[in-house]
Motif scaffolding. Structure first.
Motif, PDB file in Angstrom:
ATOM      1  N   TYR A  20      12.987  61.837  67.146  1.00 47.78           N
ATOM      2  CA  TYR A  20      13.568  60.525  67.391  1.00 47.78           C
ATOM      3  C   TYR A  20      15.042  60.583  67.011  1.00 47.78           C
ATOM      4  CZ  TYR A  20       8.732  58.903  67.488  1.00 47.78           C
ATOM      5  OH  TYR A  20       7.398  58.723  67.801  1.00 47.78           O
ATOM      6  N   ALA A  21      15.910  60.135  67.905  1.00 48.34           N
ATOM      7  CA  ALA A  21      17.343  60.107  67.628  1.00 48.34           C
ATOM      8  C   ALA A  21      17.709  58.917  66.752  1.00 48.34           C
ATOM      9  CB  ALA A  21      18.131  60.063  68.928  1.00 48.34           C
ATOM     10  N   ASP A  22      16.978  57.816  66.901  1.00 45.31           N
ATOM     11  CA  ASP A  22      17.254  56.607  66.125  1.00 45.31           C
ATOM     12  C   ASP A  22      15.941  55.844  65.941  1.00 45.31           C
ATOM     13  OD1 ASP A  22      18.625  54.648  64.745  1.00 45.31           O
ATOM     14  OD2 ASP A  22      19.241  53.590  66.557  1.00 45.31           O
ATOM     15  N   ALA A  23      15.432  55.857  64.732  1.00 46.51           N
ATOM     16  CA  ALA A  23      14.152  55.217  64.447  1.00 46.51           C
ATOM     17  C   ALA A  23      14.170  54.612  63.046  1.00 46.51           C
ATOM     18  CB  ALA A  23      13.025  56.234  64.553  1.00 46.51           C
ATOM     19  N   VAL A  24      13.180  53.762  62.789  1.00 42.54           N
ATOM     20  CA  VAL A  24      13.007  53.173  61.459  1.00 42.54           C
ATOM     21  C   VAL A  24      11.602  53.523  60.990  1.00 42.54           C
ATOM     22  CG1 VAL A  24      13.030  51.063  60.089  1.00 42.54           C
ATOM     23  CG2 VAL A  24      14.494  51.241  62.090  1.00 42.54           C
ATOM     24  N   VAL A  25      11.515  54.041  59.759  1.00 45.92           N
ATOM     25  CA  VAL A  25      10.226  54.395  59.158  1.00 45.92           C
ATOM     26  C   VAL A  25       9.875  53.327  58.134  1.00 45.92           C
ATOM     27  CG1 VAL A  25       8.946  56.142  57.868  1.00 45.92           C
ATOM     28  CG2 VAL A  25      10.773  56.841  59.429  1.00 45.92           C
ATOM     29  N   TYR A  26       8.713  52.711  58.321  1.00 45.72           N
ATOM     30  CA  TYR A  26       8.261  51.656  57.422  1.00 45.72           C
ATOM     31  C   TYR A  26       7.091  52.131  56.564  1.00 45.72           C
ATOM     32  CZ  TYR A  26      10.945  48.487  60.383  1.00 45.72           C
ATOM     33  OH  TYR A  26      11.953  47.873  61.076  1.00 45.72           O
ATOM     34  N   ALA A  27       7.030  51.622  55.333  1.00 45.07           N
ATOM     35  CA  ALA A  27       5.949  51.955  54.420  1.00 45.07           C
ATOM     36  C   ALA A  27       4.845  50.908  54.447  1.00 45.07           C
ATOM     37  CB  ALA A  27       6.479  52.098  52.995  1.00 45.07           C
ATOM     38  N   HIS A  36      13.310  54.997  55.853  1.00 41.34           N
ATOM     39  CA  HIS A  36      14.395  55.758  56.481  1.00 41.34           C
ATOM     40  C   HIS A  36      14.827  55.066  57.766  1.00 41.34           C
ATOM     41  CE1 HIS A  36      16.744  59.189  57.872  1.00 41.34           C
ATOM     42  NE2 HIS A  36      16.117  59.090  59.036  1.00 41.34           N
ATOM     43  N   GLU A  37      16.115  55.182  58.081  1.00 41.35           N
ATOM     44  CA  GLU A  37      16.673  54.735  59.362  1.00 41.35           C
ATOM     45  C   GLU A  37      17.520  55.856  59.918  1.00 41.35           C
ATOM     46  OE1 GLU A  37      18.183  50.637  59.778  1.00 41.35           O
ATOM     47  OE2 GLU A  37      17.782  50.465  57.627  1.00 41.35           O
ATOM     48  N   GLY A  38      17.322  56.172  61.191  1.00 42.69           N
ATOM     49  CA  GLY A  38      18.118  57.215  61.826  1.00 42.69           C
ATOM     50  C   GLY A  38      17.249  58.272  62.476  1.00 42.69           C
ATOM     51  N   ALA A  39      17.835  59.456  62.633  1.00 43.07           N
ATOM     52  CA  ALA A  39      17.142  60.568  63.293  1.00 43.07           C
ATOM     53  C   ALA A  39      16.037  61.123  62.396  1.00 43.07           C
ATOM     54  CB  ALA A  39      18.140  61.670  63.618  1.00 43.07           C
ATOM     55  N   LEU A  40      14.982  61.637  63.046  1.00 41.50           N
ATOM     56  CA  LEU A  40      13.883  62.248  62.299  1.00 41.50           C
ATOM     57  C   LEU A  40      13.007  63.047  63.234  1.00 41.50           C
ATOM     58  CD1 LEU A  40      10.982  60.525  62.866  1.00 41.50           C
ATOM     59  CD2 LEU A  40      12.286  58.825  61.633  1.00 41.50           C
ATOM     60  N   ARG A  41      12.136  63.863  62.645  1.00 46.10           N
ATOM     61  CA  ARG A  41      11.142  64.635  63.394  1.00 46.10           C
ATOM     62  C   ARG A  41       9.780  64.379  62.768  1.00 46.10           C
ATOM     63  NH1 ARG A  41      12.230  70.710  63.636  1.00 46.10           N
ATOM     64  NH2 ARG A  41      10.849  70.558  65.412  1.00 46.10           N
ATOM     65  N   VAL A  42       8.782  64.137  63.590  1.00 49.14           N
ATOM     66  CA  VAL A  42       7.407  64.038  63.116  1.00 49.14           C
ATOM     67  C   VAL A  42       6.761  65.385  63.427  1.00 49.14           C
ATOM     68  CG1 VAL A  42       5.213  62.834  63.282  1.00 49.14           C
ATOM     69  CG2 VAL A  42       7.349  61.564  63.575  1.00 49.14           C
ATOM     70  N   LEU A  43       6.383  66.100  62.376  1.00 50.67           N
ATOM     71  CA  LEU A  43       5.833  67.434  62.531  1.00 50.67           C
ATOM     72  C   LEU A  43       4.366  67.390  62.952  1.00 50.67           C
ATOM     73  CD1 LEU A  43       7.435  69.005  59.332  1.00 50.67           C
ATOM     74  CD2 LEU A  43       8.349  68.907  61.661  1.00 50.67           C
ATOM     75  N   ALA A  44       3.854  68.516  63.382  1.00 55.44           N
ATOM     76  CA  ALA A  44       2.483  68.604  63.875  1.00 55.44           C
ATOM     77  C   ALA A  44       1.462  68.209  62.816  1.00 55.44           C
ATOM     78  CB  ALA A  44       2.203  70.020  64.364  1.00 55.44           C
ATOM     79  N   ASN A  45       1.788  68.390  61.547  1.00 57.82           N
ATOM     80  CA  ASN A  45       0.852  68.054  60.475  1.00 57.82           C
ATOM     81  C   ASN A  45       0.982  66.603  60.009  1.00 57.82           C
ATOM     82  OD1 ASN A  45       3.257  68.175  59.095  1.00 57.82           O
ATOM     83  ND2 ASN A  45       2.681  69.865  57.764  1.00 57.82           N
ATOM     84  N   GLY A  46       1.848  65.817  60.670  1.00 57.37           N
ATOM     85  CA  GLY A  46       2.000  64.405  60.342  1.00 57.37           C
ATOM     86  C   GLY A  46       3.130  64.084  59.384  1.00 57.37           C
ATOM     87  N   TRP A  47       3.691  65.077  58.749  1.00 54.62           N
ATOM     88  CA  TRP A  47       4.808  64.841  57.843  1.00 54.62           C
ATOM     89  C   TRP A  47       6.050  64.482  58.654  1.00 54.62           C
ATOM     90  CZ3 TRP A  47       5.084  65.433  52.389  1.00 54.62           C
ATOM     91  CH2 TRP A  47       3.864  65.700  51.799  1.00 54.62           C
TER      92      TRP A  47
END
Length: 69
Positions: A20-27, A36-47
């Protein structure tokens, strides 16, 4: 014997990893706690891997909203 320098999984893992180039991660479901806000990667194991190298546990993340679409 010939030993390849290619990964065993080849490109198959790239199909599972989401970027994701621009995303928001909510708890939480109420979207009150932003992890977190911004770029991120969701890995195959869910992390969730952040650009800083920090990893967020799948148990800490409630959901991710993609802001690019």
């Amino acid at each position: 014997m010939v030993i390849s320098d290619e990964p065993v999984w080849g490109d198959a893992l790239d199909d599972v990893v989401q970027e994701y180039a621009d995303a928001v991660v909510y708890a939480d479901m109420a979207q009150e706690t932003v992890l977190h806000e911004g770029a991120l990667r969701v890995l195959a194991n869910g992390w969730v891997k952040l650009p800083t190298g920090r990893l967020l546990s799948p148990s800490a993340v409630h959901h991710i909203d993609d802001r690019t679409g």
